[in-house]
Design an enzyme around this catalytic site. Structure first.
Site, PDB file in Angstrom:
ATOM      1  N   GLN A 293     -57.871  66.026 -80.036  1.00 30.57           N
ATOM      2  CA  GLN A 293     -57.848  65.759 -81.476  1.00 30.57           C
ATOM      3  C   GLN A 293     -58.013  67.027 -82.301  1.00 30.57           C
ATOM      4  OE1 GLN A 293     -57.182  62.851 -82.940  1.00 30.57           O
ATOM      5  NE2 GLN A 293     -57.034  61.722 -81.017  1.00 30.57           N
TER       6      GLN A 293
ATOM      7  N   GLY B 147     -53.100  64.620 -72.179  1.00 25.31           N
ATOM      8  CA  GLY B 147     -54.511  64.965 -72.258  1.00 25.31           C
ATOM      9  C   GLY B 147     -55.344  64.286 -71.187  1.00 25.31           C
TER      10      GLY B 147
ATOM     11  N   CYS C 185     -56.202  53.898 -76.567  1.00 26.63           N
ATOM     12  CA  CYS C 185     -56.337  53.730 -75.116  1.00 26.63           C
ATOM     13  C   CYS C 185     -57.204  52.540 -74.748  1.00 26.63           C
ATOM     14  CB  CYS C 185     -56.911  55.005 -74.498  1.00 26.63           C
ATOM     15  SG  CYS C 185     -55.855  56.448 -74.722  1.00 26.63           S
TER      16      CYS C 185
ATOM     17  N   SER D 183     -53.073  67.746 -75.852  1.00 26.61           N
ATOM     18  CA  SER D 183     -51.984  66.784 -75.693  1.00 26.61           C
ATOM     19  C   SER D 183     -50.953  67.002 -76.789  1.00 26.61           C
ATOM     20  CB  SER D 183     -52.520  65.351 -75.758  1.00 26.61           C
ATOM     21  OG  SER D 183     -51.481  64.418 -75.580  1.00 26.61           O
ATOM     22  N   GLY D 184     -49.669  66.956 -76.426  1.00 25.31           N
ATOM     23  CA  GLY D 184     -48.612  67.257 -77.374  1.00 25.31           C
ATOM     24  C   GLY D 184     -48.374  66.206 -78.429  1.00 25.31           C
ATOM     25  N   HIS D 185     -48.515  64.933 -78.077  1.00 27.44           N
ATOM     26  CA  HIS D 185     -48.072  63.893 -79.005  1.00 27.44           C
ATOM     27  C   HIS D 185     -49.027  63.675 -80.167  1.00 27.44           C
ATOM     28  CE1 HIS D 185     -50.540  60.250 -77.825  1.00 27.44           C
ATOM     29  NE2 HIS D 185     -50.785  61.032 -76.801  1.00 27.44           N
TER      30      HIS D 185
ATOM     31  N   ASN E  84     -62.240  61.247 -81.225  1.00 26.31           N
ATOM     32  CA  ASN E  84     -60.971  60.605 -81.535  1.00 26.31           C
ATOM     33  C   ASN E  84     -61.104  59.383 -82.425  1.00 26.31           C
ATOM     34  OD1 ASN E  84     -62.188  59.721 -78.930  1.00 26.31           O
ATOM     35  ND2 ASN E  84     -60.643  58.125 -79.060  1.00 26.31           N
TER      36      ASN E  84
ATOM     37  N   THR F 275     -41.517  68.771 -60.940  1.00 28.74           N
ATOM     38  CA  THR F 275     -40.488  69.456 -61.720  1.00 28.74           C
ATOM     39  C   THR F 275     -40.902  69.532 -63.183  1.00 28.74           C
ATOM     40  OG1 THR F 275     -38.774  68.637 -60.231  1.00 28.74           O
ATOM     41  CG2 THR F 275     -38.061  69.443 -62.389  1.00 28.74           C
TER      42      THR F 275
END
Length: 388
Positions: A181, A72, A327, A201-203, A153, A239
């Site tokens: 979020q 993100g 963060c 964001s994936g996590h 968040n 990649t």
């Protein structure tokens, strides 16, 4: 063994079994570089594009509008810097944001404010909300970008992004939203919402760390943040992280299909936790709007004590929580989000964020309610700042 209660889902989530199973073949079997021409590489390329299509469908977008990133933070940086550089060439160097954005947004606009841009920071109210009217009043002929988070968040407040988008579309101004979020917890339909740029964001939704995406609406031009290859239609080189892209697609599809059930279940846990804290601990404040709030977010402040001390006590009892954004861990400064909603430094320092998810149970909530009040009571007895 000590019981572990994980109540920090806003910081990160565990990779689900469903996601891990989807990823595993691309770690050990279909591991070819998607840009090569042999068969296992072509398989990886095809599956990446299918993942892109499925993610786009889940968000009501076109697959050509989805670009994979590492997280993100990268998506936010790319959206803000990329849009700002294009609009600056058109003489538009004014940015509108709020005063309680995630640092991956606020630090970008702070940088731009020191390098030729003017930034308007809209103040949030005591519930952590802004009104669409505030945005409308702030827009000027030279406004390049509005960047407002979809949901906060730290305190979980949900902002009126659809209404803000309608205003930006009428005014001809780009809208970026940090939906890190919100994605997976709120219904997002980009075919109906006037959002030009959106970060995910994936996590946060049970995909692995290190994968995210940026939605760029067709026709919106932003400059690259990175250079060096032809990947992602020459927009984002490097990649491709094939296993994580596959995992992200699996997580997004699962989150969207389960959303109503998840929201109902987690909201019931959240409300039970809030009610229990308020009834069992004196001088506790719930931070953020109770009406416009993410289903799993509980942010509370306790008078007379420090949040870090609470966290240590909870950790000893096997409860994982936070005092704010992951963060910003390690800083001694109080949360800028809590200061933005009007809390004093002393109260902001005594704050705790508990964020619940689908994997939590009623037993988890009860364990927190049994464990936390004695910790608060003990710390208050030791604190020179606490007065009954």
């Amino acid at each position: 063994m000590k019981r572990i209660v994980y109540a920090d889902n806003a910081a990160t989530t565990a990779v689900s079994a469903h996601v891990f199973e989807a990823m595993e073949p691309y770690l050990r079997q279909n591991y070819g570089n998607p840009n090569s021409i042999y068969s296992i590489a072509r398989t990886a390329r095809n599956d990446i594009e299918n993942a892109r299509i499925n993610i786009a469908k889940a968000f009501g977008a076109d697959s050509k509008e989805i670009f994979f990133t590492s997280c993100g933070t990268e998506s936010n940086n790319w959206a803000i810097f990329g849009a700002a550089r294009v609009m600056a060439k058109k003489g538009k160097k004014h940015i509108i944001t709020t005063n309680f954005e995630h640092h991956s947004v606020s630090h970008c606009v702070d940088y731009l404010s020191k390098n030729g841009f003017e930034v308007t920071y809209l103040p949030v109210d005591g519930d952590g909300l802004i009104s669409p009217g505030q945005v409308e009043e702030a827009i000027r002929p030279d406004t390049a970008l509005v960047t407002v988070m979809y949901a906060n968040n730290e305190i979980g407040t949900i902002l009126p992004i659809s209404e803000i988008g309608e205003i930006c579309r009428v005014k001809g101004v780009l809208l970026h939203t940090d939906a890190v979020q919100a994605a997976g917890s709120l219904r997002i339909d980009l075919s109906r919402q006037d959002i030009d740029l959106m970060s995910v964001s994936g996590h946060k939704i049970h995909a692995p760390k290190g994968i995210g995406l940026l939605y760029i609406r067709k026709g919106v031009q932003i400059e690259n943040l990175m250079y060096g290859g032809n990947q992602e239609r020459m927009k984002r080189p490097g990649t491709e992280n094939t296993p994580s892209i596959i995992g992200l697609a699996a997580a997004v599809e699962k989150a969207v299909s389960d959303m109503e059930h998840k929201t109902s279940y987690v909201t019931s846990l959240r409300d039970r936790l809030i009610d229990g804290l308020v009834s069992r601990i004196p001088k506790v404040r719930i931070n953020g709007s109770l009406e416009h709030r993410l289903c799993g977010n509980v942010n509370v402040s306790f008078e007379g004590i420090e949040g870090e001390s609470i966290l240590l006590g909870l950790d000893m009892a096997g409860i994982c929580a936070s005092s704010g954004s992951a963060c910003t861990s390690g800083t001694l400064d109080p949360s800028h989000v809590l200061l933005a909603i009007g809390l004093s430094h002393e109260i902001a320092h005594g704050s705790l964020r508990l964020t619940l998810g689908q994997d939590n149970t009623e037993e988890d909530v009860e364990h927190i309610l049994v464990t936390l009040p004695p910790i608060v009571e003990r710390l208050r007895k030791l604190s020179p700042l606490w007065h009954e």
